[in-house]
Structures are given as C-alpha cells and as structure tokens.
Design an enzyme around this catalytic site. Sequence first.
Site, PDB file in Angstrom:
ATOM      1  N   TYR A 143       0.836  -1.201   0.000  1.00  0.00           N
ATOM      2  CA  TYR A 143       0.000   0.000   0.000  1.00  0.00           C
ATOM      3  C   TYR A 143       0.876   1.259   0.000  1.00  0.00           C
ATOM      4  O   TYR A 143       0.736   2.117  -0.875  1.00  0.00           O
ATOM      5  CB  TYR A 143      -0.897  -0.036   1.232  1.00  0.00           C
ATOM      6  CG  TYR A 143      -1.896   1.090   1.334  1.00  0.00           C
ATOM      7  CD1 TYR A 143      -3.060   1.088   0.562  1.00  0.00           C
ATOM      8  CD2 TYR A 143      -1.708   2.138   2.230  1.00  0.00           C
ATOM      9  CE1 TYR A 143      -3.995   2.121   0.676  1.00  0.00           C
ATOM     10  CE2 TYR A 143      -2.637   3.157   2.350  1.00  0.00           C
ATOM     11  CZ  TYR A 143      -3.777   3.148   1.576  1.00  0.00           C
ATOM     12  OH  TYR A 143      -4.697   4.160   1.699  1.00  0.00           O
ATOM     13  N   PHE A 189     -14.058   0.103  16.701  1.00  0.00           N
ATOM     14  CA  PHE A 189     -14.409   0.507  18.067  1.00  0.00           C
ATOM     15  C   PHE A 189     -15.912   0.771  18.189  1.00  0.00           C
ATOM     16  O   PHE A 189     -16.545   0.359  19.163  1.00  0.00           O
ATOM     17  CB  PHE A 189     -13.647   1.780  18.473  1.00  0.00           C
ATOM     18  CG  PHE A 189     -12.206   1.555  18.886  1.00  0.00           C
ATOM     19  CD1 PHE A 189     -11.598   0.310  18.765  1.00  0.00           C
ATOM     20  CD2 PHE A 189     -11.454   2.602  19.426  1.00  0.00           C
ATOM     21  CE1 PHE A 189     -10.269   0.111  19.138  1.00  0.00           C
ATOM     22  CE2 PHE A 189     -10.132   2.412  19.811  1.00  0.00           C
ATOM     23  CZ  PHE A 189      -9.540   1.176  19.654  1.00  0.00           C
TER      24      PHE A 189
HETATM   25  P1  NAD Z   1     -12.769   1.892   0.437  1.00  0.00           P
HETATM   26  O1  NAD Z   1     -12.078   0.582   0.540  1.00  0.00           O
HETATM   27  O2  NAD Z   1     -14.106   2.061   1.064  1.00  0.00           O
HETATM   28  O3  NAD Z   1     -12.898   2.353  -1.064  1.00  0.00           O
HETATM   29  C1  NAD Z   1     -12.072   1.916  -2.099  1.00  0.00           C
HETATM   30  C2  NAD Z   1     -12.942   1.600  -3.296  1.00  0.00           C
HETATM   31  O4  NAD Z   1     -12.107   1.214  -4.396  1.00  0.00           O
HETATM   32  C3  NAD Z   1     -13.903   0.430  -3.047  1.00  0.00           C
HETATM   33  O5  NAD Z   1     -15.189   0.762  -3.513  1.00  0.00           O
HETATM   34  C4  NAD Z   1     -13.286  -0.712  -3.845  1.00  0.00           C
HETATM   35  O6  NAD Z   1     -14.236  -1.668  -4.243  1.00  0.00           O
HETATM   36  C5  NAD Z   1     -12.651   0.032  -4.985  1.00  0.00           C
HETATM   37  N1  NAD Z   1     -11.539  -0.688  -5.624  1.00  0.00           N
HETATM   38  C6  NAD Z   1     -10.493  -1.295  -5.003  1.00  0.00           C
HETATM   39  N2  NAD Z   1      -9.668  -1.839  -5.934  1.00  0.00           N
HETATM   40  C7  NAD Z   1     -10.210  -1.549  -7.161  1.00  0.00           C
HETATM   41  C8  NAD Z   1      -9.827  -1.836  -8.490  1.00  0.00           C
HETATM   42  N3  NAD Z   1      -8.709  -2.545  -8.759  1.00  0.00           N
HETATM   43  N4  NAD Z   1     -10.619  -1.407  -9.498  1.00  0.00           N
HETATM   44  C9  NAD Z   1     -11.751  -0.690  -9.238  1.00  0.00           C
HETATM   45  N5  NAD Z   1     -12.168  -0.403  -7.992  1.00  0.00           N
HETATM   46  C10 NAD Z   1     -11.396  -0.817  -6.960  1.00  0.00           C
HETATM   47  O7  NAD Z   1     -11.735   2.968   1.044  1.00  0.00           O
HETATM   48  P2  NAD Z   1     -11.863   4.538   1.257  1.00  0.00           P
HETATM   49  O8  NAD Z   1     -11.557   4.805   2.675  1.00  0.00           O
HETATM   50  O9  NAD Z   1     -13.096   5.063   0.656  1.00  0.00           O
HETATM   51  O10 NAD Z   1     -10.590   5.037   0.420  1.00  0.00           O
HETATM   52  C11 NAD Z   1     -10.704   5.657  -0.839  1.00  0.00           C
HETATM   53  C12 NAD Z   1      -9.325   6.100  -1.292  1.00  0.00           C
HETATM   54  O11 NAD Z   1      -8.756   7.002  -0.339  1.00  0.00           O
HETATM   55  C13 NAD Z   1      -8.336   4.955  -1.447  1.00  0.00           C
HETATM   56  O12 NAD Z   1      -7.516   5.188  -2.568  1.00  0.00           O
HETATM   57  C14 NAD Z   1      -7.502   5.045  -0.179  1.00  0.00           C
HETATM   58  O13 NAD Z   1      -6.196   4.536  -0.363  1.00  0.00           O
HETATM   59  C15 NAD Z   1      -7.485   6.542   0.082  1.00  0.00           C
HETATM   60  N6  NAD Z   1      -7.257   6.851   1.489  1.00  0.00           N
HETATM   61  C16 NAD Z   1      -8.242   6.667   2.413  1.00  0.00           C
HETATM   62  C17 NAD Z   1      -7.976   6.958   3.750  1.00  0.00           C
HETATM   63  C18 NAD Z   1      -9.022   6.818   4.817  1.00  0.00           C
HETATM   64  O14 NAD Z   1      -8.707   7.036   5.980  1.00  0.00           O
HETATM   65  N7  NAD Z   1     -10.249   6.492   4.552  1.00  0.00           N
HETATM   66  C19 NAD Z   1      -6.706   7.402   4.141  1.00  0.00           C
HETATM   67  C20 NAD Z   1      -5.740   7.542   3.164  1.00  0.00           C
HETATM   68  C21 NAD Z   1      -6.025   7.274   1.844  1.00  0.00           C
HETATM   69  N1  UDP Z   2      -6.131  -0.245  15.817  1.00  0.00           N
HETATM   70  C1  UDP Z   2      -6.540  -0.695  17.056  1.00  0.00           C
HETATM   71  N2  UDP Z   2      -7.616  -1.528  17.115  1.00  0.00           N
HETATM   72  C2  UDP Z   2      -8.329  -1.904  16.009  1.00  0.00           C
HETATM   73  C3  UDP Z   2      -7.912  -1.425  14.738  1.00  0.00           C
HETATM   74  C4  UDP Z   2      -6.794  -0.601  14.680  1.00  0.00           C
HETATM   75  O1  UDP Z   2      -5.943  -0.365  18.084  1.00  0.00           O
HETATM   76  O2  UDP Z   2      -9.309  -2.647  16.155  1.00  0.00           O
HETATM   77  C5  UDP Z   2      -4.987   0.683  15.754  1.00  0.00           C
HETATM   78  C6  UDP Z   2      -3.921   0.356  14.724  1.00  0.00           C
HETATM   79  O3  UDP Z   2      -2.974  -0.532  15.258  1.00  0.00           O
HETATM   80  C7  UDP Z   2      -3.346   1.728  14.422  1.00  0.00           C
HETATM   81  C8  UDP Z   2      -4.537   2.667  14.596  1.00  0.00           C
HETATM   82  O4  UDP Z   2      -5.494   1.942  15.372  1.00  0.00           O
HETATM   83  O5  UDP Z   2      -2.360   2.062  15.357  1.00  0.00           O
HETATM   84  C9  UDP Z   2      -5.183   3.078  13.278  1.00  0.00           C
HETATM   85  O6  UDP Z   2      -5.422   1.903  12.529  1.00  0.00           O
HETATM   86  P1  UDP Z   2      -6.219   1.907  11.168  1.00  0.00           P
HETATM   87  O7  UDP Z   2      -6.141   0.532  10.611  1.00  0.00           O
HETATM   88  O8  UDP Z   2      -7.550   2.511  11.375  1.00  0.00           O
HETATM   89  O9  UDP Z   2      -5.415   2.932  10.246  1.00  0.00           O
HETATM   90  P2  UDP Z   2      -3.848   3.114   9.912  1.00  0.00           P
HETATM   91  O10 UDP Z   2      -3.020   2.219  10.790  1.00  0.00           O
HETATM   92  O11 UDP Z   2      -3.737   2.764   8.491  1.00  0.00           O
HETATM   93  O12 UDP Z   2      -3.600   4.523  10.236  1.00  0.00           O
END
Ligand code: NAD
Ligand code: UDP
Length: 313
Positions: A143, A189
């Site tokens: 990732y 959570f």
């Molecule tokens: P999510 O998993 O809900 O959404 C991702 C979507 O992409 C899903 O609908 C999934 O089916 C689709 N997808 C995955 N692989 C695919 C492929 N090969 N072809 C077509 N569709 C595909 O996650 P989200 O939280 O909505 O994240 C959306 C974007 O934002 C992602 O790129 C993620 O990396 C980025 N992002 C999210 C967060 C967050 O905290 N939510 C943080 C950092 C980055």
């Molecule tokens: N985490 C946790 N309990 C859970 C899921 C995640 O304590 O049930 C912790 C995880 O280890 C990380 C933080 O929460 O330190 C955020 O995790 P998340 O997977 O939401 O996002 P990311 O690690 O990608 O920031």
Amino acid sequence: MRILVTGGAGFIGSHLCERLLNEGNEVICLDNFFTGRKANVAHLLDDKSFELVRHDVTEPIMFEVDQIYNLACPASPVHYQYNPVKTVKTNVMGTLNMLGLAKRVRARILQASTSEVYGDPHVHPQTEDYWGNVNPIGLRSCYDEGKRVAETLMMDYHRQSGVDTRIVRIFNTYGTRMLENDGRVVSNFIVQALRGEELTIYGDGSQTRSFCYVSDLVEGFIRLMNAVDGDVHLPVNMGNPGEFTMNELAEQVGMATGKEIRIKYLDLPQDDPKQRKPNIDRARALLNWEPTIPLAEGLIKTAEYFRNEIEVK
Ligand code: NAD
Ligand code: UDP
C-alpha cells in the site's frame, strides 16, 4: 462537467459522487466492488446524471470526461493485505491507466494518496516536504510503496506530458458508509461498543492518529481539483490536526455511543506507525480549507449510522 470517480462505490467515493451530483455534474462511478458496495450508491441510481460501471482499474478503459478522481484502492490494512500483489497492481497499473485516460481526453486528474507515504514518521507533525520513513519490504509496503509510485507517476505525467494533476495525502478519515468489517479503528471501536463487546486496542494504545470526518475531506478534494492558482500539482495534506491516542479514541467512542467501554489489548501489527498528525498549512494557504467537524461530533454521526446498520441485520 462529466466526472469519473474510480472507487466511487467505496466509503469516501460514494460521498464524493453524491456531492458532485448535488452540484449538477454528471458522474460516472467505476468500481470493482472489492471493498465497495452497490448499497453505498443505491440512492443515486435513479438520478439520470449518474452511471455505475463495474470495472477494474488495472484494465484500461475509455470515457470522455472532464475530471477524474482516482480513489480505487482498498484502504484498510486488513483488505489491502488480503491480496498485496493486487494492491500494488491497483496502485501502479490502475493509476497508469487513469493517467493514460486523462492524457488522452485532456481531463484533470486527482489522485487519492495517503499519509502512509510518510511511513512511521520521524518528523511530527508531517509536512508535505518530508520524504517519509517507509519499510519497502514490510506487510504495509504494498500500500505505502504503491501509493508512493502512484505519486511519482502523477508528477512524471505532469512534467513529461503536461497532464493536469492533483495529489491529496489523506490522513485517517472516517464516517458513515464505512464497512462494519472494514477493520479500521473507528469502525471497529464503534461496532464493538454498540455490540457490548470489548474494544480491541492493538499494542498499549499510546500510538496516535488524527481523524477527519468524511464531509470535510470531500470539501477539500473539490477545492483542490478546481484550484488553478499556486502549486496545485504538488501534494497537499488533508486531515484533521486533532491528535488522539487509541486509548483516548476508545474513551471518545464510549461517550459517542453512550456505552460502557471494556478494553482488550492485542499485539501491535508490524510497522504500525507510532504517531501521525497532519500539518495542513499548505491546504489552508492554497485552498482556504480546514476541517470543521470535531471528533466528538463525527463519532456521534458515525455511531448513529452503525446503530441502524447493525439493527437491520
Ligand atoms: P474503500 O475501501 O471504502 O474504497 C475503495 C474503493 O475502491 C472500493 O469501492 C473498492 O471496491 C474500490 N476498488 C479497489 N480496488 C479496485 C480496483 N482494482 N478497481 C476498481 N475499484 C477498486 O476505502 P476509502 O476509505 O473510501 O478510500 C478511498 C481512497 O482514499 C483509497 O484510494 C484510499 O487509499 C485513500 N485513502 C483513504 C484513507 C481513509 O482514511 N479512509 C486514508 C488515506 C487514503
Ligand atoms: N487499531 C486498534 N484496534 C483496532 C484497529 C486498529 O488499536 O481494532 C490501531 C492500529 O494498530 C493503528 C490505529 O489503530 O495504530 C489506526 O489503525 P487503522 O487501521 O484505522 O489505520 P492506519 O493504521 O492505516 O492509520
């Protein structure tokens, strides 16, 4: 405008599609439904300006569009580690395909990048000029490194071919329409609290994260996509600068759900970043953007959503 949203049936993507439609655009939502679901966009299907396409971004596709938001990629560690090779393909080949499309039809393209490009950061809070501390061979690398290559591709298509690019480094974002089994900490959570289960804290719960409510992020996306003045092609951090330990988050979830919290401490996953907090000065200066929804308020909205989701089962 006609706008393509890849990953549009996911958590953030579905909120973005809804907002873009409300503003009078035509929206093509493309998704392979790995972590997204039709239910997230079911309420949009009757809108004549909305189209839902099942497609995988690792395969080329052609649309006449003005803008592309490239969000396709599983975001939760549980889901992106399920098939890590596919995660790399989605980030690298998927972004290449979308950049190729943007170049061909002269569309502007915004890439959903991540705070994970900073890895386990030595600079705190993280500014966009920090190059990060990422393990290239760990369980999170598919990732983290995938998103780093996606950023490289965006900058190289911009410099080499003049593609009009935007990059958002998204910090932990939460809200309604997250999957119950998403695996990320806020949904875990809240669902555990509502079910009267123990909250699973990984490690000792002293690691920190900064949580942004989804509507604030979507506002930032749209501002950056449509910005034309300043260094709009360089990455922009978007997140809520409020910083919480996982122990503090558990307490906040207790207050938002009105439930008594019991905690179970489990092992910390490999390469789990110890701290994370965005510096959002660039977004403030460039876009006049900052989050408006504090954690306590966003958690109440999200808990309300899950209360209904869990009840219908
Ligand atoms: P999510 O998993 O809900 O959404 C991702 C979507 O992409 C899903 O609908 C999934 O089916 C689709 N997808 C995955 N692989 C695919 C492929 N090969 N072809 C077509 N569709 C595909 O996650 P989200 O939280 O909505 O994240 C959306 C974007 O934002 C992602 O790129 C993620 O990396 C980025 N992002 C999210 C967060 C967050 O905290 N939510 C943080 C950092 C980055
Ligand atoms: N985490 C946790 N309990 C859970 C899921 C995640 O304590 O049930 C912790 C995880 O280890 C990380 C933080 O929460 O330190 C955020 O995790 P998340 O997977 O939401 O996002 P990311 O690690 O990608 O920031």
